[in-house]
Design a protein around this motif. Structure first.
Motif, PDB file in Angstrom:
ATOM      1  N   ALA A 452       0.831  -1.216   0.000  1.00  0.00           N
ATOM      2  CA  ALA A 452       0.000   0.000   0.000  1.00  0.00           C
ATOM      3  C   ALA A 452       0.856   1.253   0.000  1.00  0.00           C
ATOM      4  O   ALA A 452       0.526   2.247  -0.670  1.00  0.00           O
ATOM      5  N   ALA A 453       1.943   1.261   0.757  1.00  0.00           N
ATOM      6  CA  ALA A 453       2.819   2.437   0.803  1.00  0.00           C
ATOM      7  C   ALA A 453       3.551   2.648  -0.515  1.00  0.00           C
ATOM      8  O   ALA A 453       3.888   3.789  -0.869  1.00  0.00           O
ATOM      9  N   SER A 454       3.787   1.569  -1.276  1.00  0.00           N
ATOM     10  CA  SER A 454       4.541   1.688  -2.525  1.00  0.00           C
ATOM     11  C   SER A 454       3.652   1.950  -3.733  1.00  0.00           C
ATOM     12  O   SER A 454       4.013   2.753  -4.607  1.00  0.00           O
ATOM     13  N   PHE A 455       2.502   1.287  -3.805  1.00  0.00           N
ATOM     14  CA  PHE A 455       1.688   1.355  -5.017  1.00  0.00           C
ATOM     15  C   PHE A 455       0.230   1.722  -4.761  1.00  0.00           C
ATOM     16  O   PHE A 455      -0.575   1.707  -5.692  1.00  0.00           O
ATOM     17  N   GLY A 456      -0.158   1.978  -3.524  1.00  0.00           N
ATOM     18  CA  GLY A 456      -1.527   2.340  -3.236  1.00  0.00           C
ATOM     19  C   GLY A 456      -2.468   1.158  -3.349  1.00  0.00           C
ATOM     20  O   GLY A 456      -2.099   0.011  -3.121  1.00  0.00           O
ATOM     21  N   LEU A 457      -3.717   1.444  -3.731  1.00  0.00           N
ATOM     22  CA  LEU A 457      -4.711   0.382  -3.854  1.00  0.00           C
ATOM     23  C   LEU A 457      -4.356  -0.615  -4.945  1.00  0.00           C
ATOM     24  O   LEU A 457      -4.762  -1.785  -4.887  1.00  0.00           O
ATOM     25  N   PHE A 458      -3.612  -0.160  -5.958  1.00  0.00           N
ATOM     26  CA  PHE A 458      -3.168  -1.089  -6.987  1.00  0.00           C
ATOM     27  C   PHE A 458      -2.274  -2.176  -6.382  1.00  0.00           C
ATOM     28  O   PHE A 458      -2.417  -3.362  -6.698  1.00  0.00           O
ATOM     29  N   GLY A 459      -1.371  -1.798  -5.508  1.00  0.00           N
ATOM     30  CA  GLY A 459      -0.512  -2.781  -4.849  1.00  0.00           C
ATOM     31  C   GLY A 459      -1.300  -3.721  -3.941  1.00  0.00           C
ATOM     32  O   GLY A 459      -1.028  -4.926  -3.893  1.00  0.00           O
ATOM     33  N   VAL A 460      -2.300  -3.172  -3.233  1.00  0.00           N
ATOM     34  CA  VAL A 460      -3.136  -4.021  -2.372  1.00  0.00           C
ATOM     35  C   VAL A 460      -3.913  -5.018  -3.210  1.00  0.00           C
ATOM     36  O   VAL A 460      -4.030  -6.210  -2.845  1.00  0.00           O
ATOM     37  N   THR A 461      -4.447  -4.574  -4.365  1.00  0.00           N
ATOM     38  CA  THR A 461      -5.201  -5.475  -5.242  1.00  0.00           C
ATOM     39  C   THR A 461      -4.319  -6.589  -5.782  1.00  0.00           C
ATOM     40  O   THR A 461      -4.707  -7.764  -5.798  1.00  0.00           O
ATOM     41  N   VAL A 462      -3.124  -6.246  -6.233  1.00  0.00           N
ATOM     42  CA  VAL A 462      -2.195  -7.262  -6.728  1.00  0.00           C
ATOM     43  C   VAL A 462      -1.828  -8.238  -5.606  1.00  0.00           C
ATOM     44  O   VAL A 462      -1.737  -9.453  -5.814  1.00  0.00           O
ATOM     45  N   LEU A 467      -2.344 -13.543  -3.085  1.00  0.00           N
ATOM     46  CA  LEU A 467      -2.714 -14.308  -1.903  1.00  0.00           C
ATOM     47  C   LEU A 467      -3.760 -15.372  -2.233  1.00  0.00           C
ATOM     48  O   LEU A 467      -3.645 -16.528  -1.790  1.00  0.00           O
ATOM     49  N   ILE A 468      -4.756 -15.009  -3.019  1.00  0.00           N
ATOM     50  CA  ILE A 468      -5.792 -15.969  -3.401  1.00  0.00           C
ATOM     51  C   ILE A 468      -5.197 -17.093  -4.250  1.00  0.00           C
ATOM     52  O   ILE A 468      -5.521 -18.281  -4.077  1.00  0.00           O
ATOM     53  N   LEU A 469      -4.305 -16.742  -5.187  1.00  0.00           N
ATOM     54  CA  LEU A 469      -3.658 -17.765  -6.000  1.00  0.00           C
ATOM     55  C   LEU A 469      -2.830 -18.706  -5.128  1.00  0.00           C
ATOM     56  O   LEU A 469      -2.802 -19.925  -5.355  1.00  0.00           O
ATOM     57  N   HIS A 470      -2.147 -18.146  -4.145  1.00  0.00           N
ATOM     58  CA  HIS A 470      -1.338 -18.979  -3.248  1.00  0.00           C
ATOM     59  C   HIS A 470      -2.229 -19.924  -2.436  1.00  0.00           C
ATOM     60  O   HIS A 470      -1.907 -21.114  -2.302  1.00  0.00           O
ATOM     61  N   LEU A 471      -3.323 -19.404  -1.915  1.00  0.00           N
ATOM     62  CA  LEU A 471      -4.230 -20.248  -1.136  1.00  0.00           C
ATOM     63  C   LEU A 471      -4.822 -21.366  -1.987  1.00  0.00           C
ATOM     64  O   LEU A 471      -4.959 -22.508  -1.531  1.00  0.00           O
ATOM     65  N   CYS A 472      -5.173 -21.055  -3.229  1.00  0.00           N
ATOM     66  CA  CYS A 472      -5.757 -22.064  -4.106  1.00  0.00           C
ATOM     67  C   CYS A 472      -4.732 -23.106  -4.550  1.00  0.00           C
ATOM     68  O   CYS A 472      -5.112 -24.213  -4.978  1.00  0.00           O
TER      69      CYS A 472
END
Length: 534
Positions: A452-462, A467-472
């Protein structure tokens, strides 16, 4: 084999240590017929340890048989040895008709087992490795002069903690008993809840030095045979000096060693483990710890509490939704606040934005550094509260957080809004019933703050997509970690984000229990039958 190193020509060269008699070499020996030689081997191997009691006695009226009794002081029941073993061998058999049979003969051991030993657990042995394992486990050893075999008498008894209330998984409604450090008590607690002859138990010993007892329990016909075999293979591959806690086994058998998410579930509540076994899962009990492992483990399982199945379904569903919501807050709240205040001012209402700007006036750090300072401070306070004596641990945590937060705001180092965000995040992390899952969120929270500090909401979305890909991609003994969410299973949704009434939960998860997925027969008819009778 270990190596020593010697320095020669400024280089370290491995040298094989000189061979000397070790415990491993002695353990491979077969018992000798000479009693004194056997006793000497035991004393030499154990280093003349003072807690090893060795008593030489004579058996029979005329004392023609010479025997040796060995046990470990503190691990064996000394009064039982005196009353049920020594008295039987030295006194009681003198008044029986088997006196004439207590002569050196090929059938002497069978005679002792059949007529002289008034104990329950009894077996013979011929190797020193069996002798040392049983002796150091609390059993009594009997050796007879002239025989290359001995008797092992089950007589374990040591100081232990009884069945008490669980301290890590507390409930308002439900059983209060918890596992103890004794593996036999733990297996009995499970047997008491599941009185099914198909509840099978397999035992093994792991640890070349500790010789730790391991028990695997599952219901034959419900548990997946492939998962049972995979667990056997993973346990048999373990080659280590010692196992001191279930966490050692968990690290050695779990999938995805580098993942922050736990793929093996543990609990100290017998009702939780019994429920998992009924679902087709496998329990792993380790001697010396009250925490029992169950596999395979699913992501949704870490958000479930045993109390969910003792309360009403509607109340349980609301609480479970609250847990998932708290998980999201604990993971993303600081990151979203950093992204909004740093890059996305247009997302904040004007009145609130003015208040935040007024609070941050004079604060020398950016939002990310503020959050980092507060998060690290709270983590220090949380760990200090856990490690300090219980009488002052909780008080120190509450007072420390209040004093430090207030002082930091008044000093102009931290804004009041950041203190609120971090406090809500910390409180939300305690909602999770599983400590392991809460620890995973604590690690990921810092990663999302950096994005979030580096890329804002774009970084949080990525970060969320990754995270979802890792969990799956995770598996627990071959079962998808996100099941029944991904892959989606309709029947599994009855006990995922919400819990339907028990009379509607008539099937088990198909991927875990492939042999018998029916939990109850025709639940709708069973529920409507009383109404028809009326």
């Amino acid at each position: 084999m270990g190596f020593f190193y010697e320095k020669k020509n400024n280089q370290l060269k491995p040298t094989t240590p000189s061979k000397s008699p070790t415990k491993e070499s002695n353990e491979k020996q077969i018992l000798k017929t000479n009693l004194q030689e056997n006793i000497k081997t035991v004393k030499d191997t154990l280093g003349e340890s003072t807690d090893i009691i060795i008593r030489e006695i004579r058996i029979g009226k005329e004392g023609v048989l010479k025997a040796g009794i060995m046990y470990t002081d503190g691990l064996s029941d000394a009064p039982s040895i005196q009353h049920f073993i020594m008295e039987s061998l030295m006194l009681e058999i003198k008044d029986t008709n088997i006196e004439s049979e207590l002569r050196p003969s090929p059938n002497l051991m069978n005679t002792l087992k059949d007529f002289a030993m008034t104990v329950g657990e009894l077996k013979d042995f011929t190797h020193f490795d069996e002798l040392f394992l049983s002796l150091l486990s609390g059993d009594v050893i009997i050796l007879i002069e002239g025989y290359s075999e001995g008797l092992i008498i089950g007589n374990k008894r040591w100081a232990e903690r009884g069945v008490t209330e669980s301290t890590t998984q507390t409930v308002i409604r439900g059983p209060r008993e918890a596992f103890s450090e004794n593996i036999r008590i733990n297996t009995a607690l499970i047997r008491r809840k599941i009185k099914d002859p198909q509840l099978w138990m397999e035992s093994r010993i792991i640890g070349k030095r500790t010789k730790t007892n391991i028990a695997v329990m599952y219901i034959k016909g419900i548990a997946n045979d492939d998962i049972v075999e995979e667990l056997r293979l993973r346990l048999d591959r373990i080659d280590i000096d010692g196992i001191l806690e279930s966490g050692n086994i968990e690290e050695l058998i779990q999938d995805a060693q580098a993942s922050p998410f736990p793929t093996v579930y543990h609990s100290e509540r017998p009702d939780v483990v019994a429920a998992d076994i009924l679902e087709g899962k496998i329990a792993i009990l380790i001697d010396g710890t009250p925490f029992v492992l169950t596999v395979p483990a699913l992501f949704v399982q870490f958000f479930q509490s045993s109390e969910d199945f003792y309360q009403r379904a509607d109340l349980t569903s609301l609480v479970r939704i609250l847990r998932f919501f708290s998980f999201t807050i604990s993971l993303l709240a600081p990151a979203l606040f950093i992204a909004a205040t740093t890059y996305h001012h247009e997302m904040i209402p004007t009145a609130l934005l003015i208040n935040l700007a007024a609070q941050r006036e004079g604060v020398p750090f950016p939002a990310f550094i503020e959050a980092l300072i507060m998060e690290i401070t709270f983590e220090i306070l949380r760990e200090a509260g856990l490690r300090m004596p219980r009488a002052i641990g909780s008080t120190m945590s509450i007072v420390g957080a209040f004093v430090i937060g207030t002082a930091a705001v008044e000093a102009g180092m931290i804004s009041a809004a950041m203190v609120i965000v971090v406090s809500i995040t910390a409180i939300a992390s305690f909602v999770s019933p599983s400590y392991d899952m809460a620890m995973s969120v604590r690690i990921l929270r810092f990663i999302f703050m950096g994005l979030a500090a580096s890329f804002g909401l774009f970084g949080v979305t990525v970060g969320l997509i990754a995270l979802i890909l890792h969990l799956c991609s995770l598996r627990s003994f071959g079962i998808p970690y996100m099941f029944p969410i991904a892959p989606f299973n309709l029947s599994g949704q009855k006990d995922t984000f919400i819990r339907v009434p028990i009379w509607k939960m008539f099937t088990r998860l198909p991927l875990i229990s492939q042999n018998n997925i029916k939990r109850q027969q025709n639940p709708t008819a069973a529920k409507s039958r009383p109404e028809k009778e009326q």
